[in-house]
Design a protein around this motif. Structure first.
Motif, PDB file in Angstrom:
ATOM      1  N   TYR A  29       0.838  -1.196   0.000  1.00 37.57           N
ATOM      2  CA  TYR A  29       0.000   0.000   0.000  1.00 37.57           C
ATOM      3  C   TYR A  29       0.871   1.243   0.000  1.00 37.57           C
ATOM      4  O   TYR A  29       1.866   1.332   0.731  1.00 37.57           O
ATOM      5  N   SER A  59      -0.250  -8.087  -4.107  1.00 41.44           N
ATOM      6  CA  SER A  59      -1.284  -7.162  -4.573  1.00 41.44           C
ATOM      7  C   SER A  59      -0.843  -5.739  -4.294  1.00 41.44           C
ATOM      8  O   SER A  59      -0.161  -5.465  -3.305  1.00 41.44           O
ATOM      9  N   HIS A  86      -1.969  -1.635  -3.846  1.00 39.79           N
ATOM     10  CA  HIS A  86      -3.119  -0.833  -3.429  1.00 39.79           C
ATOM     11  C   HIS A  86      -2.701   0.634  -3.345  1.00 39.79           C
ATOM     12  O   HIS A  86      -1.800   0.979  -2.575  1.00 39.79           O
ATOM     13  N   GLY A 119      -6.786   5.559  -1.562  1.00 39.89           N
ATOM     14  CA  GLY A 119      -8.199   5.219  -1.524  1.00 39.89           C
ATOM     15  C   GLY A 119      -8.470   3.743  -1.379  1.00 39.89           C
ATOM     16  O   GLY A 119      -9.628   3.323  -1.256  1.00 39.89           O
ATOM     17  N   ASP A 120      -7.406   2.935  -1.374  1.00 43.46           N
ATOM     18  CA  ASP A 120      -7.576   1.479  -1.321  1.00 43.46           C
ATOM     19  C   ASP A 120      -6.931   0.888  -0.062  1.00 43.46           C
ATOM     20  O   ASP A 120      -6.566  -0.278  -0.033  1.00 43.46           O
ATOM     21  N   ASP A 137      -8.223   0.228   2.913  1.00 45.80           N
ATOM     22  CA  ASP A 137      -9.016  -0.787   3.607  1.00 45.80           C
ATOM     23  C   ASP A 137      -8.803  -2.165   2.994  1.00 45.80           C
ATOM     24  O   ASP A 137      -8.639  -3.163   3.708  1.00 45.80           O
ATOM     25  N   ALA A 138      -8.789  -2.249   1.673  1.00 45.31           N
ATOM     26  CA  ALA A 138      -8.582  -3.535   1.005  1.00 45.31           C
ATOM     27  C   ALA A 138      -7.189  -4.082   1.289  1.00 45.31           C
ATOM     28  O   ALA A 138      -6.997  -5.294   1.463  1.00 45.31           O
TER      29      ALA A 138
END
Length: 329
Positions: A33, A55, A57, A60-61, A63-64
């Protein structure tokens, strides 16, 4: 699934740290992130032929990225620049760390939280106060990664005495993670290492350990601070934690900056004597995070003087971090 999240993954520490973590088979999902460039870093790392899924992130991402994480490592923030102390970073980095701690409380309240963002003496209390506010604080699960002080100590000691292997010569460092709060216990090195040093050499070595970060800031000439060595130290600490909590390997020890309430009974006397709630000290890991805080060894007169100088500074740093949250509640 063992999900490890790096917050600030596209930065100077975050990228090499993520690279080192990608090599571990203990991690099944490495989530990166950052407010910029995290998907690109993730795409790059995802081509490495190790087991973990990666992944990315972006802004704005968060939380995911954090959802259901086992461990969250936080190198996010701005680096030190020439003439800037770790304390100067506070106003900028405190808000970043607060927001990430809010994300942890919301998305992975049981995660282990490993804080690299400086000034660690203050940012760890920030994380703890946010988690307290949400009723999810476990003092055994929040760590300030002060490991670089021990890494530097081992290297610098070997330069003074080349017969000491920097990989196997472990130096316990207590206190905090900035300047005068860094107290290396050189008296604990076997072979009477410290006693064989002149006072001048002991002073010089101690000062170099305490202010080693300044060497890097100066050498990079405005281009950053200690990123590669910090990434190494951060990865070492993270992987040690995973060995204890996932593989249940017993007896693993590192110096780290923690809440002394992680082992409240054994530290009660020290807390009463010093008035400190946070301190860097050797801890033994367990499946729950902090299994125990290792009692301080007998300090030399010189080390006790260093500790006496560190305590007032630590109190100021801790209060500054805690009040950043409590005063704004």
């Amino acid at each position: 699934m063992v999900k490890v999240v790096v917050c600030g993954a596209a930065g100077g520490i975050g990228q090499p740290l993520s690279l080192l973590l990608k090599q571990s088979d203990l991690i099944t999902h490495l989530a990166l992130y950052d407010v910029v460039n995290a998907p690109g870093v993730a795409a790059d790392l995802s081509h490495i032929n190790s087991k973990s899924q990666v992944s990315g992130h972006g802004k704005g991402d968060m939380d995911a990225a954090l959802k259901d994480a086992h461990t969250v490592v936080i190198p996010a923030g701005v680096p030190r620049k020439p003439g800037m102390t770790r304390d100067d970073l506070f106003k900028i980095n405190a808000g970043i760390v607060r927001d990430l701690a809010e994300g942890v409380a919301k998305n992975c309240p049981g995660a282990f939280v490993l804080v690299i963002s400086n000034p660690v003496n203050s940012t760890v209390p920030i994380v703890c106060e946010v988690l307290k506010k949400h009723g999810v604080w476990d003092p055994k699960k929040v760590f300030g990664i002060s490991t670089l002080d021990g890494v530097r100590s081992s290297r610098f000691v070997s330069e003074v005495k080349p017969s000491l292997d920097p990989k196997s010569t472990r130096v316990t460092v207590i206190g905090g993670h900035s300047g005068v709060t860094i107290v290396p216990l050189l008296s604990q090195i076997p072979g009477h290492f410290a006693k064989n040093l002149s006072q001048e050499k002991l002073d010089a070595l101690t000062h170099r350990i305490q202010y080693g970060g300044d060497e890097v800031v100066k050498a990079k000439d405005g281009a950053g601070s200690a990123t590669l060595s910090m990434a190494h130290a951060g990865a070492r600490f993270t992987l040690t934690l995973l060995e204890a909590t996932i593989s249940h390997t017993a007896g693993l020890v590192e110096s780290t900056y923690v809440s002394l309430h992680a082992d409240a009974d054994s530290t009660a006397s020290f807390r009463h004597k010093t008035g400190l709630d946070y301190f860097a000290q050797d801890i033994e890991f367990g499946p729950e995070g902090v299994h125990r805080i290792v009692p301080l060894p007998d300090l030399s007169t010189y080390e006790q003087t260093l500790l006496d100088a560190a305590i007032p500074e630590l109190k100021v740093n801790i209060a500054k971090g805690a009040s950043f949250i409590t005063d704004s509640a």
